[in-house]
Write an enzyme that holds these catalytic residues in place. Structure first.
Site, short mmCIF file in Angstrom:
data_model
loop_
_atom_site.label_atom_id
_atom_site.label_comp_id
_atom_site.label_asym_id
_atom_site.label_seq_id
_atom_site.Cartn_x
_atom_site.Cartn_y
_atom_site.Cartn_z
CG MET A 1 -1.89 -1.21 1.16
SD MET A 1 -3.44 -0.94 2.03
CE MET A 1 -2.87 -0.66 3.68
N GLY A 2 2.14 1.11 -0.39
CA GLY A 2 3.03 2.27 -0.45
C GLY A 2 3.52 2.68 0.93
CB ALA A 3 3.70 4.65 3.40
CG HIS B 1 8.39 0.24 6.04
ND1 HIS B 1 8.64 -1.12 6.06
CD2 HIS B 1 7.06 0.36 6.28
CE1 HIS B 1 7.53 -1.77 6.33
NE2 HIS B 1 6.54 -0.90 6.46
N GLY C 1 10.94 -2.89 5.63
CA GLY C 1 10.21 -4.16 5.56
C GLY C 1 9.82 -4.48 4.13
CG HIS C 2 6.97 -2.03 2.15
ND1 HIS C 2 6.85 -0.89 2.91
CD2 HIS C 2 5.75 -2.62 2.19
CE1 HIS C 2 5.61 -0.79 3.37
NE2 HIS C 2 4.93 -1.83 2.95
CD GLN D 1 4.96 -15.19 9.75
OE1 GLN D 1 4.99 -15.86 8.71
NE2 GLN D 1 4.07 -15.37 10.70
CB SER E 1 2.94 2.30 6.20
OG SER E 1 3.57 1.47 5.24
P1 AMP Z 1 1.46 -2.92 3.51
O1 AMP Z 1 2.04 -1.92 2.57
O2 AMP Z 1 1.54 -2.53 4.94
O3 AMP Z 1 0.11 -3.41 3.08
O4 AMP Z 1 2.41 -4.20 3.43
C1 AMP Z 1 2.80 -4.74 2.20
C2 AMP Z 1 3.59 -5.99 2.45
O5 AMP Z 1 4.73 -5.70 3.25
C3 AMP Z 1 2.79 -7.05 3.24
O6 AMP Z 1 3.09 -8.34 2.71
C4 AMP Z 1 3.32 -6.88 4.63
O7 AMP Z 1 3.21 -8.05 5.42
C5 AMP Z 1 4.76 -6.55 4.37
N1 AMP Z 1 5.37 -5.86 5.52
C6 AMP Z 1 4.88 -4.79 6.20
N2 AMP Z 1 5.69 -4.48 7.25
C7 AMP Z 1 6.70 -5.39 7.24
C8 AMP Z 1 7.84 -5.63 8.08
N3 AMP Z 1 8.10 -4.85 9.14
N4 AMP Z 1 8.66 -6.66 7.76
C9 AMP Z 1 8.40 -7.46 6.70
N5 AMP Z 1 7.35 -7.29 5.86
C10 AMP Z 1 6.49 -6.28 6.14
#
Ligand code: AMP
Length: 273
Positions: free
Chosen positions: A27-29, A31, A33-34, A145, A183
């Protein structure tokens, strides 16, 4: 190779390669983790596609859809730096027909734990991920995860609907002090940021215990001591999200959710019994 940015289906169609494609939905923003997901994807395919789409379907009416952070320009810089081939960033109008009728249901498992607090959330997640699978046509897709129930439900969707996509889970990336990257962390005030550490501390306290009952008690105790009111502290089977019995053998997920200030955070760890 230059990063291609596709804002609609036609652009995506043009950018698609005939080789093996890995999809990283976001969903952008973006970091760290992404970024870790992008690096995993890079090792799995010839072409890496990152989708950036704040999916209105997965937000409840009282949730933070309109204030969800949108940082598109720096997201593109991150994708370019990670050697991503294509960013797919459609508008909501492009994704959803105004007269759409059909969507997916995450079933009973989608109404448990996180789904009990956010009714309809996982229906929205599965519907958009199914659409992204159909539009991008990846052989493999990488999910964090960090969103353990989402990962479990996507695996379940692939199995139940016979989708030709391999789902790969990637470990949670944390700040040095334990806070899981999200995010939504940018909403935290310095004081909230300190209080938010109770989530990872609770998981850590739980993971140090030997029996399911002791794990739950330690995690709940740590959260209570911090003064945070948890939406849930659960110890569940990672495939079904059902609470595990005391004689459980195998890997379980200890998951927590709590509001810190105005920001709702989730976190989890895997624990072997
Ligand atoms: P989001 O943009 O928050 O919808 O997340 C997109 C993808 O990034 C999803 O598969 C999340 O599980 C993964 N994600 C978000 N935060 C982390 C993190 N801290 N470490 C690893 N993957 C993450």
């Amino acid at each position: 190779m230059e990063l291609i940015v596709a804002h609609d289906r036609a652009g995506l169609e043009k950018a698609r390669s005939s080789g093996r494609v890995a999809l990283v939905p976001t969903m952008g923003a973006l970091h760290e983790g992404h970024r870790s997901l992008m690096r995993v994807a890079r090792t799995l395919a010839d072409q890496v596609v990152v989708s950036i789409f704040v999916n209105p379907l997965q937000f409840g009416p009282a949730e933070d859809f309109s204030r969800y952070p949108r940082t598109f320009d720096s997201d593109l810089d991150i994708c370019a730096a990670e050697g991503v081939d294509v960013v797919f960033a459609p508008s909501a109008d492009d994704m959803y027909r105004p007269d759409r009728q059909v969507s997916l249901s995450a079933g009973r498992m989608g109404a448990m734990v996180e789904g009990a607090v956010r009714p309809g959330h996982f229906d929205g997640v599965l519907t958009v991920v199914m659409k992204l699978f159909n539009l991008v046509g990846p052989q493999v897709a990488v999910f964090g995860q960090k969103d353990a129930q989402q990962l479990a439900l996507i695996r379940r969707m692939v199995a139940d609907l016979d989708l030709p996509v391999e789902v790969v889970g990637a470990p949670t990336v944390r700040e040095p002090d334990g806070l899981a990257l999200s995010s939504r962390n940018r909403y935290l005030t310095p004081d909230d940021r300190q209080r938010a550490l109770a989530l990872s501390r609770a998981l850590h306290a739980g993971a140090a215990r030997l029996s399911p009952a002791a794990v739950r008690a330690a995690a709940e105790g740590e959260l209570a001591a911090s003064g945070l009111v948890a939406d849930y502290v659960v110890l569940v089977d990672p495939a079904t999200f059902a609470e595990i019995p005391d004689d459980f053998r195998g890997e379980a997920v200890l998951a927590v959710a709590a509001k810190v200030g105005t920001t709702r955070l989730i976190d989890n760890v895997l624990i072997a019994f």
